[in-house]
Design a protein around this motif. Structure first.
Motif, mmCIF file in Angstrom:
data_model
loop_
_atom_site.group_PDB
_atom_site.id
_atom_site.type_symbol
_atom_site.label_atom_id
_atom_site.label_comp_id
_atom_site.label_asym_id
_atom_site.label_seq_id
_atom_site.Cartn_x
_atom_site.Cartn_y
_atom_site.Cartn_z
ATOM 1 N N ILE A 239 42.296 36.212 40.951
ATOM 2 C CA ILE A 239 43.376 35.596 41.182
ATOM 3 C C ILE A 239 43.971 36.450 42.288
ATOM 4 O O ILE A 239 44.083 37.852 42.302
ATOM 5 N N PRO A 240 44.440 35.670 43.573
ATOM 6 C CA PRO A 240 45.376 36.270 44.598
ATOM 7 C C PRO A 240 46.661 37.004 43.935
ATOM 8 O O PRO A 240 47.123 36.433 42.924
ATOM 9 N N GLU A 241 46.982 38.297 44.553
ATOM 10 C CA GLU A 241 48.175 38.768 43.795
ATOM 11 C C GLU A 241 49.334 38.072 44.258
ATOM 12 O O GLU A 241 50.552 38.431 43.671
ATOM 13 N N GLY A 242 49.596 37.339 45.202
ATOM 14 C CA GLY A 242 50.398 36.507 45.747
ATOM 15 C C GLY A 242 50.521 35.359 45.035
ATOM 16 O O GLY A 242 51.856 34.569 45.009
ATOM 17 N N PRO B 49 40.360 36.193 28.757
ATOM 18 C CA PRO B 49 41.582 36.941 28.547
ATOM 19 C C PRO B 49 42.278 37.811 29.699
ATOM 20 O O PRO B 49 43.438 38.380 29.411
ATOM 21 N N TRP B 50 41.446 37.895 30.616
ATOM 22 C CA TRP B 50 41.768 38.754 31.701
ATOM 23 C C TRP B 50 41.062 38.143 33.117
ATOM 24 O O TRP B 50 40.116 37.703 33.011
ATOM 25 N N PHE B 51 41.653 38.566 34.457
ATOM 26 C CA PHE B 51 41.007 38.025 35.545
ATOM 27 C C PHE B 51 41.191 39.464 36.584
ATOM 28 O O PHE B 51 42.281 39.890 36.511
ATOM 29 N N PRO B 52 40.122 39.545 37.363
ATOM 30 C CA PRO B 52 40.452 40.408 38.449
ATOM 31 C C PRO B 52 41.584 39.828 39.547
ATOM 32 O O PRO B 52 41.558 38.761 39.607
ATOM 33 N N VAL B 53 42.245 40.667 40.114
ATOM 34 C CA VAL B 53 43.123 40.421 41.177
ATOM 35 C C VAL B 53 42.670 41.069 42.322
ATOM 36 O O VAL B 53 42.233 42.150 42.612
ATOM 37 N N VAL B 54 42.812 40.121 43.646
ATOM 38 C CA VAL B 54 42.543 40.410 45.063
ATOM 39 C C VAL B 54 43.662 40.516 45.887
ATOM 40 O O VAL B 54 44.584 39.824 45.611
ATOM 41 N N ASP B 55 43.641 41.485 46.837
ATOM 42 C CA ASP B 55 44.890 41.499 47.711
ATOM 43 C C ASP B 55 44.623 40.216 48.830
ATOM 44 O O ASP B 55 43.485 39.662 48.878
ATOM 45 N N ALA B 56 45.303 40.430 49.894
ATOM 46 C CA ALA B 56 45.205 39.508 50.989
ATOM 47 C C ALA B 56 43.810 39.451 51.657
ATOM 48 O O ALA B 56 43.259 38.475 52.235
ATOM 49 N N GLN C 256 41.181 40.092 50.317
ATOM 50 C CA GLN C 256 40.200 40.020 49.254
ATOM 51 C C GLN C 256 39.535 41.337 48.631
ATOM 52 O O GLN C 256 38.447 41.085 47.912
ATOM 53 N N ARG C 257 40.405 42.331 48.553
ATOM 54 C CA ARG C 257 39.869 43.698 48.001
ATOM 55 C C ARG C 257 40.448 43.626 46.429
ATOM 56 O O ARG C 257 41.439 43.194 46.240
ATOM 57 N N PHE C 258 39.647 44.166 45.588
ATOM 58 C CA PHE C 258 40.016 44.007 44.349
ATOM 59 C C PHE C 258 41.250 45.347 44.097
ATOM 60 O O PHE C 258 40.885 46.635 44.547
ATOM 61 N N ILE C 259 42.174 45.017 43.554
ATOM 62 C CA ILE C 259 43.355 45.964 43.181
ATOM 63 C C ILE C 259 43.675 46.232 41.993
ATOM 64 O O ILE C 259 44.644 47.148 41.521
ATOM 65 N N GLY C 260 43.254 45.316 40.810
ATOM 66 C CA GLY C 260 43.610 45.695 39.581
ATOM 67 C C GLY C 260 43.215 44.195 38.505
ATOM 68 O O GLY C 260 42.531 43.373 39.094
ATOM 69 N N THR D 135 32.018 46.159 43.204
ATOM 70 C CA THR D 135 32.564 46.128 44.482
ATOM 71 C C THR D 135 31.817 46.578 45.445
ATOM 72 O O THR D 135 30.682 47.193 45.124
ATOM 73 N N ASP D 136 31.939 46.324 46.826
ATOM 74 C CA ASP D 136 30.868 46.792 47.915
ATOM 75 C C ASP D 136 31.881 48.144 48.387
ATOM 76 O O ASP D 136 32.903 48.457 47.742
ATOM 77 N N ALA D 137 31.319 48.525 49.223
ATOM 78 C CA ALA D 137 31.785 49.963 49.830
ATOM 79 C C ALA D 137 33.413 49.746 50.470
ATOM 80 O O ALA D 137 33.901 50.873 50.377
ATOM 81 N N ASP D 138 33.649 48.493 50.766
ATOM 82 C CA ASP D 138 34.893 48.307 51.165
ATOM 83 C C ASP D 138 35.831 47.747 50.122
ATOM 84 O O ASP D 138 37.124 47.584 50.312
ATOM 85 N N GLY D 139 35.606 47.824 48.828
ATOM 86 C CA GLY D 139 36.386 47.314 47.990
ATOM 87 C C GLY D 139 36.441 45.780 47.490
ATOM 88 O O GLY D 139 37.144 45.484 46.700
ATOM 89 N N HIS D 140 35.661 45.170 48.372
ATOM 90 C CA HIS D 140 35.629 43.544 48.056
ATOM 91 C C HIS D 140 34.623 43.201 46.785
ATOM 92 O O HIS D 140 33.854 43.941 46.319
#
Length: 395
Positions: A274-277, A294-301, A303-307, A364-369
């Motif tokens: 899910i996008p954080e926005g 019950p939960w989903f990963p959230v990505v920033d703009a 597409q890096r995982f943030i929570g 994730t990869d080295a860049d957090g995607h």
């Protein structure tokens, strides 16, 4: 090892607790040292000074054990390994790491950090003790000889240095799960290139050392029957160490099945994020109701995982605010414990606490995607032995 206990405080987000067995040892130390300090101070009956020195000694001893475990914990955090807590118990302390080391170098640094801290405490106590008591009286105090004629503070410092020296020597014995055993595992892992081989080698040493302590404890009990506690204590420590080592050996039989397999080999490569926005209403309608997770990963703009965002957090947002509230406002941000690298060895995640709690980890990869999701079910399939006679060795 101890796991729960009574929470005392937190240090840099690390929960510090004491197991109930710790209170037994605390009482024994205070009881024993009170008598020692009475002899040192030549105190009359009823004098509170020996008791207060004994309480201070016990508190400082467990503080030194805590510093030892914090040494492990801070080095682990520096290498991206979360620490869920430290528990003090009857045999010292235990730092619970959220995942295993990914390289033998990291394993070595984490394992040796605690003994380095203890060695520094021993050196500091030795210097202060020698300055306060002199070499001869310092030696008497170290050996807890009641005929030493020095101040109570000097006796306290000398005893604290001696007990930490014993802790240091014992911990450096190359027998898993002691710190020395973890150092031995790191070295064997580095030499062989196999974590499993390194663990089996160090755990075998630990198993034999535990048996040695049991035999020594029983022998000590038979020879010195008046010191019942000393012999039983040694045998009990040996029993605990041997049990932990045997469990580690049993685990290597499991991990050997997945040696050489990486997270990328078994993860789900099509995760839904899910996008954080996104609004809370959008998250509920388009994700939670549709996929029933019950939960989903959230990505920033980028597409890096943030929570992670869970259904409960979304449902708690009042209905009138769900259009204007964003997923980024209610997500649980990742501190590093929710992710694994896609190229990590699969065996390195087996002890991950977040995996046990959530049932999955984000790869994730080295860049957090986000590259995928590693689930317990996928690991279970990888661990499942191939049926005899089967030609299919795929996961």
């Amino acid at each position: 090892m101890a796991g729960g206990g009574v929470t005392l405080f937190r240090i840099r987000g690390i929960r510090v607790a004491v197991d109930y067995s710790w209170f037994v040892v605390l009482f024994l130390i205070i009881f024993w040292l009170t008598s020692f300090y009475q002899d040192v101070l030549n105190s009359p009956s009823g004098d509170s000074a020996p008791y207060l020195l004994a309480v201070a000694s016990a508190a400082l001893f467990f503080a030194s054990i805590l510093l030892h475990e914090l040494g492990h914990a801070f080095v682990a955090k520096r290498h991206g390994i979360g620490v869920s807590g430290i528990t003090l118990w009857m045999f010292g302390g235990f730092a619970r790491l959220e995942k295993d080391s990914d390289t033998p170098g990291t394993e070595f640094k984490i394992a040796i950090a605690g003994p380095v801290v203890t060695a520094a405490i021993v050196a500091a106590c030795a210097i202060v003790g020698l300055l306060l008591a002199g070499s001869e009286e310092f030696k008497h105090a170290v050996l807890t000889q009641g005929d030493t004629r020095t101040s109570g503070i000097a006796a306290l410092v000398s005893w604290l240095g001696s007990i930490n020296l014993l802790v240091l020597i014992f911990n450096l014995i190359p027998a898993f799960p002691l710190d020395g055993g973890r150092v031995a595992r790191a070295i064997a892992w580095w030499r062989t290139g196999s974590r499993t081989t390194g663990t089996r080698f160090a755990a075998t040493l630990g198993e034999w050392f535990g048996l040695f302590l049991i035999l020594v404890g029983l022998g000590y009990f038979l020879v010195y029957r008046q010191d019942f506690l000393g012999g039983v204590w040694l045998a009990f420590v040996g029993f605990i160490l041997r049990g932990a080592a045997k469990a580690a050996i049993a685990q290597t039989d499991v991990t050997s099945r997945i040696e050489g397999i990486s997270v990328a080999d078994v993860m789900d490569r099509d995760p839904v994020a899910i996008p954080e926005g996104a609004s809370i209403e959008q998250a509920l309608d388009e994700y939670f109701l549709r996929y029933r997770s019950p939960w989903f990963p959230v990505v920033d703009a980028a597409q890096r995982f943030i929570g992670l965002v869970d259904r409960g957090a979304a449902d708690n947002v009042p209905a009138v605010e769900r259009t204007s509230s964003m997923v980024g406002d209610v997500l649980a941000r990742d501190s590093g414990s929710l992710t694994v690298r896609e190229d990590d060895p699969l065996e390195s995640v087996l002890g991950n606490e977040s995996l046990r709690r959530l049932g999955a980890l984000i790869a994730t990869d080295a860049d957090g995607h986000i590259r995928g999701v590693l689930t317990i079910d996928a690991i279970g399939k990888a661990l499942r032995p191939v049926a005899p006679g089967s030609a299919d060795t795929s996961l």
